[in-house]
Design a protein around this motif. Structure first.
Motif, PDB file in Angstrom:
ATOM      1  N   TYR A  58       0.792  -1.230   0.000  1.00 61.88           N
ATOM      2  CA  TYR A  58       0.000   0.000   0.000  1.00 61.88           C
ATOM      3  C   TYR A  58       0.824   1.280   0.000  1.00 61.88           C
ATOM      4  CZ  TYR A  58      -4.307  -2.712   0.624  1.00 61.88           C
ATOM      5  OH  TYR A  58      -5.367  -3.560   0.458  1.00 61.88           O
ATOM      6  N   PRO A  59       1.977   1.341   0.672  1.00 62.63           N
ATOM      7  CA  PRO A  59       2.749   2.592   0.574  1.00 62.63           C
ATOM      8  C   PRO A  59       3.109   2.948  -0.876  1.00 62.63           C
ATOM      9  CG  PRO A  59       3.537   1.303   2.414  1.00 62.63           C
ATOM     10  CD  PRO A  59       2.570   0.427   1.659  1.00 62.63           C
ATOM     11  N   VAL A  60       3.405   1.949  -1.681  1.00 59.08           N
ATOM     12  CA  VAL A  60       3.705   2.198  -3.099  1.00 59.08           C
ATOM     13  C   VAL A  60       2.440   2.662  -3.812  1.00 59.08           C
ATOM     14  CG1 VAL A  60       4.518   1.183  -5.261  1.00 59.08           C
ATOM     15  CG2 VAL A  60       5.555   0.489  -3.077  1.00 59.08           C
ATOM     16  N   LEU A  61       1.312   2.008  -3.541  1.00 61.16           N
ATOM     17  CA  LEU A  61       0.036   2.403  -4.140  1.00 61.16           C
ATOM     18  C   LEU A  61      -0.299   3.850  -3.782  1.00 61.16           C
ATOM     19  CD1 LEU A  61      -2.642   1.814  -5.615  1.00 61.16           C
ATOM     20  CD2 LEU A  61      -3.501   0.928  -3.421  1.00 61.16           C
ATOM     21  N   PHE A  62      -0.142   4.193  -2.509  1.00 59.82           N
ATOM     22  CA  PHE A  62      -0.471   5.556  -2.076  1.00 59.82           C
ATOM     23  C   PHE A  62       0.409   6.581  -2.776  1.00 59.82           C
ATOM     24  CE2 PHE A  62      -1.813   3.623   2.260  1.00 59.82           C
ATOM     25  CZ  PHE A  62      -2.961   3.114   1.680  1.00 59.82           C
ATOM     26  N   GLU A  63       1.678   6.272  -2.951  1.00 60.51           N
ATOM     27  CA  GLU A  63       2.585   7.185  -3.652  1.00 60.51           C
ATOM     28  C   GLU A  63       2.137   7.368  -5.105  1.00 60.51           C
ATOM     29  OE1 GLU A  63       5.672   9.782  -4.441  1.00 60.51           O
ATOM     30  OE2 GLU A  63       5.056   9.007  -2.486  1.00 60.51           O
ATOM     31  N   ALA A  71      -7.196  12.839  -5.077  1.00 60.84           N
ATOM     32  CA  ALA A  71      -7.381  13.423  -3.749  1.00 60.84           C
ATOM     33  C   ALA A  71      -8.842  13.358  -3.324  1.00 60.84           C
ATOM     34  CB  ALA A  71      -6.911  14.878  -3.761  1.00 60.84           C
ATOM     35  N   GLY A  72      -9.066  13.627  -2.056  1.00 62.29           N
ATOM     36  CA  GLY A  72     -10.428  13.719  -1.520  1.00 62.29           C
ATOM     37  C   GLY A  72     -11.220  12.429  -1.673  1.00 62.29           C
ATOM     38  N   ASP A  73     -12.494  12.586  -2.023  1.00 62.56           N
ATOM     39  CA  ASP A  73     -13.367  11.423  -2.191  1.00 62.56           C
ATOM     40  C   ASP A  73     -12.875  10.502  -3.306  1.00 62.56           C
ATOM     41  OD1 ASP A  73     -14.985  12.288  -0.128  1.00 62.56           O
ATOM     42  OD2 ASP A  73     -16.460  13.220  -1.464  1.00 62.56           O
ATOM     43  N   ASP A  74     -12.261  11.082  -4.344  1.00 57.68           N
ATOM     44  CA  ASP A  74     -11.720  10.263  -5.437  1.00 57.68           C
ATOM     45  C   ASP A  74     -10.610   9.351  -4.936  1.00 57.68           C
ATOM     46  OD1 ASP A  74     -13.445  11.361  -7.296  1.00 57.68           O
ATOM     47  OD2 ASP A  74     -11.986  12.836  -8.010  1.00 57.68           O
ATOM     48  N   TRP A  75      -9.822   9.835  -3.969  1.00 54.87           N
ATOM     49  CA  TRP A  75      -8.738   9.017  -3.417  1.00 54.87           C
ATOM     50  C   TRP A  75      -9.316   7.759  -2.777  1.00 54.87           C
ATOM     51  CZ3 TRP A  75      -6.741   6.555   0.726  1.00 54.87           C
ATOM     52  CH2 TRP A  75      -5.377   6.306   0.735  1.00 54.87           C
ATOM     53  N   TRP A  76     -10.335   7.958  -1.924  1.00 55.44           N
ATOM     54  CA  TRP A  76     -10.920   6.805  -1.237  1.00 55.44           C
ATOM     55  C   TRP A  76     -11.627   5.866  -2.209  1.00 55.44           C
ATOM     56  CZ3 TRP A  76      -9.278   5.344   3.200  1.00 55.44           C
ATOM     57  CH2 TRP A  76      -8.740   6.285   4.077  1.00 55.44           C
ATOM     58  N   ALA A  77     -12.318   6.396  -3.207  1.00 50.69           N
ATOM     59  CA  ALA A  77     -12.997   5.557  -4.199  1.00 50.69           C
ATOM     60  C   ALA A  77     -11.976   4.751  -5.001  1.00 50.69           C
ATOM     61  CB  ALA A  77     -13.847   6.417  -5.130  1.00 50.69           C
ATOM     62  N   THR A  78     -10.877   5.402  -5.364  1.00 47.00           N
ATOM     63  CA  THR A  78      -9.823   4.715  -6.108  1.00 47.00           C
ATOM     64  C   THR A  78      -9.205   3.612  -5.265  1.00 47.00           C
ATOM     65  OG1 THR A  78      -9.341   6.680  -7.428  1.00 47.00           O
ATOM     66  CG2 THR A  78      -7.594   5.031  -7.276  1.00 47.00           C
ATOM     67  N   PHE A  79      -8.943   3.905  -4.008  1.00 43.89           N
ATOM     68  CA  PHE A  79      -8.367   2.901  -3.105  1.00 43.89           C
ATOM     69  C   PHE A  79      -9.285   1.687  -2.989  1.00 43.89           C
ATOM     70  CE2 PHE A  79      -7.548   1.589   1.472  1.00 43.89           C
ATOM     71  CZ  PHE A  79      -6.412   0.856   1.181  1.00 43.89           C
TER      72      PHE A  79
END
Length: 95
Positions: A58-63, A71-79
């Motif tokens: 996940y650290p690589v994914l987050f980077e 960012a924002g809601d798109d970040w959580w939806a993408t995750f």
């Protein structure tokens, strides 16, 4: 994407050939960004010594997500979308 193709020897008595299993999957346009992100993670699997792959790093994914400006809601939806693909890939690899 992560399912192992059967060998000629495994198929020899079934009447199938390796070519019967060579297929392409269609990716809908709205899923393409997630598919690309997941594909970029193809070398970033955590592996247990005796248990095989256990999940993505996940650290690589987050980077990668941050570098793409997600960012924002798109970040959580993408995750969550990547996690769904991760779960399906793990199931296919363990199958």
């Amino acid at each position: 994407m992560y399912a192992r193709m059967p060998s000629e020897a495994e198929l020899s008595s079934s009447g199938f050939t390796v070519e019967d299993f060579a297929e392409e999957a269609e990716v809908w346009p709205e899923n393409w960004p997630i598919f690309r992100l997941f594909s970029m993670m193809s070398t970033q699997w955590d592996v247990a010594p005796m248990g095989g792959r256990t999940g993505l790093k996940y650290p690589v994914l987050f980077e990668l997500m941050d570098r793409q400006g997600i960012a924002g809601d798109d970040w959580w939806a993408t995750f969550e979308d990547v996690r769904a693909m991760e779960a399906a890939a793990l199931e296919a690899m363990r199958g």
